[in-house]
Design an enzyme around this catalytic site. Structure first.
Site, short mmCIF file in Angstrom:
data_model
loop_
_atom_site.label_atom_id
_atom_site.label_comp_id
_atom_site.label_asym_id
_atom_site.label_seq_id
_atom_site.Cartn_x
_atom_site.Cartn_y
_atom_site.Cartn_z
N ILE A 196 31.43 42.03 44.01
CA ILE A 196 30.02 42.04 43.62
C ILE A 196 29.34 40.72 44.02
O ILE A 196 28.24 40.71 44.55
CB ILE A 196 29.90 42.27 42.09
CG1 ILE A 196 30.56 43.61 41.74
CG2 ILE A 196 28.45 42.25 41.64
CD1 ILE A 196 30.93 43.77 40.29
N PHE A 211 32.22 31.92 40.07
CA PHE A 211 33.26 31.19 39.36
C PHE A 211 34.57 31.39 40.13
O PHE A 211 34.70 32.35 40.89
CB PHE A 211 33.44 31.73 37.93
CG PHE A 211 32.56 31.02 36.93
CD1 PHE A 211 31.19 31.22 36.93
CD2 PHE A 211 33.10 30.17 35.98
CE1 PHE A 211 30.37 30.57 36.02
CE2 PHE A 211 32.31 29.51 35.06
CZ PHE A 211 30.94 29.71 35.08
N ASN A 223 41.90 42.28 31.86
CA ASN A 223 42.32 40.88 31.88
C ASN A 223 41.86 40.20 30.59
O ASN A 223 41.26 40.84 29.73
CB ASN A 223 41.78 40.18 33.13
CG ASN A 223 40.27 40.20 33.16
OD1 ASN A 223 39.62 39.58 32.31
ND2 ASN A 223 39.70 40.92 34.10
N ASP A 231 40.19 43.12 40.53
CA ASP A 231 40.14 43.25 41.99
C ASP A 231 40.50 44.65 42.45
O ASP A 231 40.11 45.07 43.52
CB ASP A 231 41.10 42.23 42.63
CG ASP A 231 40.55 40.82 42.49
OD1 ASP A 231 39.34 40.64 42.68
OD2 ASP A 231 41.33 39.89 42.17
N LYS A 283 36.73 30.24 48.54
CA LYS A 283 35.88 31.29 47.95
C LYS A 283 34.41 31.06 48.27
O LYS A 283 33.66 32.00 48.55
CB LYS A 283 36.09 31.36 46.43
CG LYS A 283 37.24 32.26 46.07
CD LYS A 283 37.48 32.44 44.62
CE LYS A 283 38.81 33.19 44.48
NZ LYS A 283 39.48 32.98 43.24
N LYS A 341 46.04 62.11 29.18
CA LYS A 341 46.93 60.98 28.87
C LYS A 341 48.27 61.18 29.58
O LYS A 341 48.86 62.27 29.49
CB LYS A 341 47.14 60.92 27.35
CG LYS A 341 47.94 59.74 26.92
CD LYS A 341 48.13 59.71 25.43
CE LYS A 341 49.18 58.70 25.07
NZ LYS A 341 49.63 58.83 23.70
N PRO A 352 34.83 46.75 44.89
CA PRO A 352 33.86 45.98 45.68
C PRO A 352 33.74 44.56 45.13
O PRO A 352 33.89 44.36 43.92
CB PRO A 352 32.55 46.75 45.48
CG PRO A 352 32.74 47.53 44.23
CD PRO A 352 34.20 47.83 44.12
O1 PMT Z 1 35.35 35.02 29.47
P1 PMT Z 1 36.04 33.77 28.99
O2 PMT Z 1 37.23 34.09 28.11
O3 PMT Z 1 35.07 32.79 28.39
O4 PMT Z 1 36.69 33.06 30.26
C1 PMT Z 1 35.86 32.54 31.25
C2 PMT Z 1 36.40 32.81 32.66
C3 PMT Z 1 37.70 32.07 32.86
C4 PMT Z 1 36.65 34.32 32.84
C5 PMT Z 1 35.28 32.36 33.66
O5 PMT Z 1 35.06 31.00 33.46
C6 PMT Z 1 35.71 32.61 35.09
O6 PMT Z 1 36.40 31.84 35.73
N1 PMT Z 1 35.27 33.77 35.63
C7 PMT Z 1 35.67 34.27 36.97
C8 PMT Z 1 37.05 34.85 36.85
C9 PMT Z 1 37.52 35.47 38.13
O7 PMT Z 1 37.71 36.67 38.15
O8 PMT Z 1 37.61 34.72 39.16
P2 PMT Z 1 38.01 35.23 40.65
O9 PMT Z 1 38.53 34.06 41.32
O10 PMT Z 1 38.90 36.45 40.62
O11 PMT Z 1 36.63 35.70 41.26
C10 PMT Z 1 35.79 34.81 41.95
C11 PMT Z 1 34.35 35.18 41.72
O12 PMT Z 1 34.04 36.45 42.31
C12 PMT Z 1 33.91 35.26 40.28
O13 PMT Z 1 32.60 34.74 40.21
C13 PMT Z 1 33.91 36.74 39.99
O14 PMT Z 1 32.93 37.11 38.99
C14 PMT Z 1 33.51 37.32 41.34
N2 PMT Z 1 34.08 38.64 41.65
C15 PMT Z 1 35.42 38.82 41.77
C16 PMT Z 1 35.92 40.06 42.11
C17 PMT Z 1 35.02 41.11 42.33
N3 PMT Z 1 35.47 42.32 42.65
N4 PMT Z 1 33.70 40.93 42.19
C18 PMT Z 1 33.21 39.71 41.85
O15 PMT Z 1 31.99 39.54 41.71
#
Ligand code: PMT
Length: 424
Positions: free
Chosen positions: A329, A347, A232, A300, A361, A310, A327
């Site tokens: 995290i 986030f 991403n 995800d 969330k 390849k 998973p």
């Molecule tokens: O890195 P930059 O270019 O500065 O951009 C910053 C950002 C936009 C990436 C950052 O500010 C941000 O929003 N990060 C979280 C992005 C994200 O994947 O969001 P999500 O809605 O998919 O996940 C929600 C939360 O679960 C996040 O805290 C993520 O770290 C966590 N997560 C998600 C999936 C997973 N398998 N494990 C996780 O821990």
């Protein structure tokens, strides 16, 4: 001709007990031809298939198989034995050996060596196809990959038992090629933060003095084949800025980061990972902490079985990728029964319904606070220098103005310090 990487290499070969053990003899020969030195350790089962004498003759070195034998290689304990190699190779890696490794057992010389080593392990599985395809074995393989183990094979083919399918050990030359690839990268496993030399150690001043903070940052990359991955647009700017702000506030700070082009924040212990499973393992190793902040954009899903080779266009249409969920995290850390950080901050990168999705969330993942940022606009969230955050917690919703990611990081750390003082 002697190949430079292998000519310098010290390989520790652990031979498991399977029909394919005889192929490990050829592997020793091929490695020695290329100038590598090979030490061999055998499990008890392996000695039912091939004699230690054969390996001794081919490797030119004594073979070890007894954890407690005083006469074997006197003077060299199993810890030293496990660390004098550049790479540990397990061939054949039987279902039993994989299971014991995944569990972290240390009940013979082979498993003790694998647990004590400070080098990466390259595993060449070999077993009956049903044993290989069994969910228990596949779980163990995923765990071992998450722990940083490398794999070569198994190949499809006719089994010793007459069945046909995946489970044959990779051919010795393919294992040699995999060893060479592994040796191109650093093979030493760094100690987890907080052990040995300690960058990022807590200071005695600052709002987070004496505290420990773990931050995730950047994207994860989930391999499709050796050259392609699912990823991403996260640059790591936000997560890295948070780690720098935590450090500036006096905290011992560990940054678990996916691949980014950013320099390490000063005096922060950085653990570099590529995949979500690696990030999960690194976060587990970095805990306990007072604060956990998940700013990484974790994929995800990962490709169920990344191709060893390849993928080629063969005119038969596009390949189909089967995905498996990674998973979560953040949810794992937020719902820890023992050792949960006092404050867990996630986030939410959203393209619509920012606050509603962030609230969901917050509840679903069990964290204390969500930093919601809209990533719909071209200049939103991912990549750029600025960010606009809305803080969603059980106390309510607060929209912060757009600001530099570094400023947002400082504001978030100040808020975290206040909440920590209040007890969330
Ligand atoms: O890195 P930059 O270019 O500065 O951009 C910053 C950002 C936009 C990436 C950052 O500010 C941000 O929003 N990060 C979280 C992005 C994200 O994947 O969001 P999500 O809605 O998919 O996940 C929600 C939360 O679960 C996040 O805290 C993520 O770290 C966590 N997560 C998600 C999936 C997973 N398998 N494990 C996780 O821990």
């Amino acid at each position: 001709m002697i190949e430079p990487t292998l000519a310098r290499a010290r390989i520790l070969l652990i031979v498991g007990g399977g029909v394919a053990a005889y192929k490990a003899l050829d592997l020793v020969r091929r490695l020695r031809e290329r100038g590598a030195s090979v030490r061999v350790a055998m499990t008890a089962a392996a000695r039912e298939f091939v004699t230690p004498l054969s390996f001794e003759a081919l490797s030119g070195q004594p073979v070890r198989f007894d954890l407690f034998a005083l006469t074997e290689d006197s003077g060299m304990g199993h810890i030293e034995f496990s660390r004098e190699a550049d790479l540990v190779v397990v061939a054949p890696a039987t279902a039993n050996l994989l299971a014991r490794m995944a569990q972290g057992l240390a009940d013979d010389l082979a498993t003790t060596t694998l647990l004590a080593t400070d080098k990466r392990a390259l595993l060449a599985p070999a077993m009956n196809l049903r044993m290989w395809l069994h969910p228990a074995t596949q779980r163990n393989v995923a765990t071992l990959r998450g722990d940083g183990a490398l794999f070569v094979g198994p190949d499809d083919g006719e089994m010793a038992c007459g069945e046909y399918g995946p489970g044959r050990m990779a051919e010795p030359l393919a294992i040699v090629a995999a060893i060479e690839r592994a040796l191109q990268e650093p093979t030493a496993i760094p100690l987890p933060p907080g052990v040995g030399a300690r960058p990022g150690k807590a200071q005695t001043s600052g709002v987070l003095a004496g505290r420990r903070v773990v931050v995730t940052s950047g994207p994860t990359q989930e391999p499709i084949d050796p050259v392609r991955y699912l990823g991403n647009r996260s640059s790591g700017r936000q997560g890295h800025a948070i780690a720098a702000a935590a450090r500036a506030a006096g905290a011992e700070t560990i940054l678990v980061s996916g691949p980014t082009g950013l320099p390490d924040p000063p005096d922060v212990a950085v653990v570099r990972i590529e995949t979500a499973l690696e990030m999960q393992a690194a976060v587990r190793a970095a805990l306990p902490a007072d604060i956990f902040i998940a700013a990484a954009a974790v994929a995800d899903w990962r490709v169920d079985r990344a191709s060893e080779q390849k993928l080629k266009k063969r005119g038969a249409g596009a390949p189909t990728l089967t995905l498996t969920e990674n998973p979560d995290i953040l949810a794992e850390v937020a719902t820890l029964r023992k050792g949960r950080p006092s404050l867990v901050i996630g986030f939410a990168a959203e393209t619509e319904n920012l606050v509603d999705n962030a609230r969901r969330k917050l509840a679903r993942k069990g964290c204390d606070l969500i930093v919601a940022n809209s990533v719909a606009a071209k200049d939103g969230g991912f990549g750029g220098p600025d960010n606009q955050a809305t803080i969603v917690s059980h106390d309510g919703v607060e929209a912060w103005p757009r600001m530099a990611k570094t400023e947002l990081a400082s504001a978030l750390i100040a808020l975290a310090a206040k909440r920590l003082e209040k007890g969330r």
